[in-house]
Design an enzyme around this catalytic site. Structure first.
Site, PDB file in Angstrom:
ATOM      1  N   ASP A  81       0.591   3.952   6.764  1.00 51.37           N
ATOM      2  CA  ASP A  81       1.957   3.458   6.650  1.00 51.37           C
ATOM      3  C   ASP A  81       2.870   4.599   6.180  1.00 51.37           C
ATOM      4  O   ASP A  81       2.477   5.388   5.307  1.00 51.37           O
ATOM      5  CB  ASP A  81       1.941   2.302   5.624  1.00 51.37           C
ATOM      6  N   HIS A  82       4.052   4.689   6.733  1.00 49.78           N
ATOM      7  CA  HIS A  82       5.023   5.731   6.347  1.00 49.78           C
ATOM      8  C   HIS A  82       4.393   7.110   6.243  1.00 49.78           C
ATOM      9  O   HIS A  82       4.502   7.780   5.193  1.00 49.78           O
ATOM     10  CB  HIS A  82       5.712   5.397   5.016  1.00 49.78           C
ATOM     11  N   GLY A 178      10.242  -2.428  -2.522  1.00 50.42           N
ATOM     12  CA  GLY A 178      10.155  -2.631  -3.974  1.00 50.42           C
ATOM     13  C   GLY A 178      10.749  -3.958  -4.403  1.00 50.42           C
ATOM     14  O   GLY A 178      11.053  -4.815  -3.570  1.00 50.42           O
ATOM     15  N   HIS A 205       9.899  -4.138   7.212  1.00 58.35           N
ATOM     16  CA  HIS A 205       9.396  -3.509   5.986  1.00 58.35           C
ATOM     17  C   HIS A 205      10.052  -4.166   4.779  1.00 58.35           C
ATOM     18  O   HIS A 205      11.028  -4.887   4.903  1.00 58.35           O
ATOM     19  CB  HIS A 205       9.707  -2.010   6.012  1.00 58.35           C
ATOM     20  N   GLY A 206       9.504  -3.893   3.587  1.00 57.28           N
ATOM     21  CA  GLY A 206      10.096  -4.435   2.359  1.00 57.28           C
ATOM     22  C   GLY A 206       9.961  -5.940   2.280  1.00 57.28           C
ATOM     23  O   GLY A 206      10.894  -6.646   1.901  1.00 57.28           O
ATOM     24  N   GLY A 207       8.769  -6.450   2.616  1.00 56.47           N
ATOM     25  CA  GLY A 207       8.573  -7.906   2.689  1.00 56.47           C
ATOM     26  C   GLY A 207       8.461  -8.598   1.338  1.00 56.47           C
ATOM     27  O   GLY A 207       8.698  -9.803   1.234  1.00 56.47           O
ATOM     28  N   ASN A 227       5.453  -6.006   6.440  1.00 55.13           N
ATOM     29  CA  ASN A 227       4.775  -5.109   5.491  1.00 55.13           C
ATOM     30  C   ASN A 227       4.936  -5.585   4.059  1.00 55.13           C
ATOM     31  O   ASN A 227       6.057  -5.874   3.615  1.00 55.13           O
ATOM     32  CB  ASN A 227       5.374  -3.700   5.590  1.00 55.13           C
ATOM     33  N   THR A 230       4.500  -4.453  -2.847  1.00 53.52           N
ATOM     34  CA  THR A 230       4.900  -4.747  -4.227  1.00 53.52           C
ATOM     35  C   THR A 230       4.323  -6.076  -4.735  1.00 53.52           C
ATOM     36  O   THR A 230       3.825  -6.146  -5.864  1.00 53.52           O
ATOM     37  CB  THR A 230       6.439  -4.749  -4.323  1.00 53.52           C
TER      38      THR A 230
HETATM   39  P1  13P Z   1       7.281  -3.913  -0.359  1.00 52.82           P
HETATM   40  O1  13P Z   1       6.542  -3.076  -1.353  1.00 52.82           O
HETATM   41  O2  13P Z   1       8.716  -4.126  -0.746  1.00 52.82           O
HETATM   42  O3  13P Z   1       6.562  -5.170  -0.037  1.00 52.82           O
HETATM   43  O4  13P Z   1       7.366  -3.076   1.010  1.00 52.82           O
HETATM   44  C1  13P Z   1       6.205  -2.847   1.731  1.00 52.82           C
HETATM   45  C2  13P Z   1       6.447  -1.910   2.845  1.00 52.82           C
HETATM   46  O5  13P Z   1       7.408  -1.959   3.559  1.00 52.82           O
HETATM   47  C3  13P Z   1       5.407  -0.911   3.066  1.00 52.82           C
HETATM   48  O6  13P Z   1       5.700  -0.126   4.184  1.00 52.82           O
HETATM   49 ZN    ZN Z   2       7.767   0.251   4.443  1.00 51.52          ZN
END
Ligand code: 13P
Ligand code: ZN
Length: 286
Positions: A81-82, A178, A205-207, A227, A230
């Site tokens: 990822d990333h 986050g 992303h950022g789920g 994704n 956190t």
């Molecule tokens: P979160 O940590 O906000 O769930 O984001 C996960 C993410 O996008 C990983 O690529």
């Molecule tokens: Zn991400």
């Protein structure tokens, strides 16, 4: 069974459900994720991100993520990822990851296209899949982060996918990485327009921290991969705190608490990403 993104996301796009990517940095997290997927009889995407490598080096993770994926009773993708550097992406492919993300979203458009296209050709020659990002998903704890500034443009997305050959595209539609300080506002219309403009599966992303209704709507509008990190990271830490407060003292005492907490949180998300469970829970007709 070890598979790549196409194996799980093409059916997800057709069936209008989401497949979760869950990042792990150690064996306990990985065990929680795989146990959740097997118990839910659901495909899953194991991940680790370049920024997480100080906590769990890529090579060490590969020693257990790949065998666990191969042994699993459900389809499992092992995805970088990333990936931020070319060398990290190449190393992941060399170690046997079945999928990578090459994130050049902070670069200029033409550089993003050129670098991702070059990496896509390499990944495909290894039988692996590749995700790119267009627009930019920032971090919730960054004071200057304003997601509306970096939304993905649908026509640009079409050009990006055509020119790079990516198998999945991460789009910026209002989420951040986050813990959110304020509930995010997602641009569902943009998700729908992009989904109608390009043919490859879309990634949110950022789920972590999104409302159940956000997931439901995002998936309905065209998201196929969500994704998460956190929420499982925090669930693991809370469980360890709870165990310590309950008088547990050894690392071995904390391990089952950690695995169980990650498993529970992952199962919750897997259920949410399946639209039909969602619909039943919310009383919504399909
Ligand atoms: P979160 O940590 O906000 O769930 O984001 C996960 C993410 O996008 C990983 O690529
Ligand atoms: Zn991400």
């Amino acid at each position: 069974m070890l598979v790549n993104l196409n194996d799980v996301l093409i059916p997800a796009k057709k069936g209008k459900y989401g497949v979760g990517l869950f990042n792990s940095v150690n064996l306990e997290m990985a065990r929680g994720i795989i146990e959740a997927a097997e118990e839910e009889n659901s495909p899953v995407i194991f991940g680790t991100a370049e920024v997480l490598l100080p906590y769990g080096p890529l090579e060490e993770l590969s020693y257990f993520l790949i065998p666990m994926a191969k042994k699993a009773a459900v389809p499992v993708v092992v995805h970088l990822d990333h990936g931020l550097r070319k060398e990290t992406c190449l190393r992941a492919l060399e170690l046997g990851f079945s999928s990578i993300m090459y994130d050049c979203s902070t670069e200029g458009y033409e550089d993003n296209v050129r670098k991702v296209k070059e990496m896509a050709d390499i990944a495909h020659s290894c039988g692996a899949t590749i995700e790119g990002e267009l627009g930019h998903v920032g971090n919730a704890d960054d004071e200057s982060n304003d997601p509306t500034q970096f939304y993905t443009d649908p026509e640009m997305a079409r050009d990006f996918v055509d020119r790079t050959g990516v198998d999945a595209l991460a789009i910026a539609v209002g989420t951040s990485h986050g813990a959110y300080k304020l509930p995010p506002k997602l641009d569902f219309e943009r998700i729908e327009t992009i989904a109608n403009t390009i043919s490859v599966p879309l990634v949110l992303h950022g789920g972590s921290g999104l409302a159940d209704s956000d997931f439901r709507m995002a998936i309905q509008k065209g998201i196929s991969k969500v994704n998460i990190f956190t929420d499982i990271n925090m669930a693991a830490a809370s469980a360890q705190k709870e165990a310590l407060e309950a008088g547990k003292t050894g690392l071995t005492d904390l391990i089952p608490y950690t695995v169980e907490a990650v498993k529970k949180e992952t199962m919750k998300k897997i259920k949410l990403f399946r639209q039909e469970r969602f619909s039943t829970a919310l009383g919504v007709e399909e």
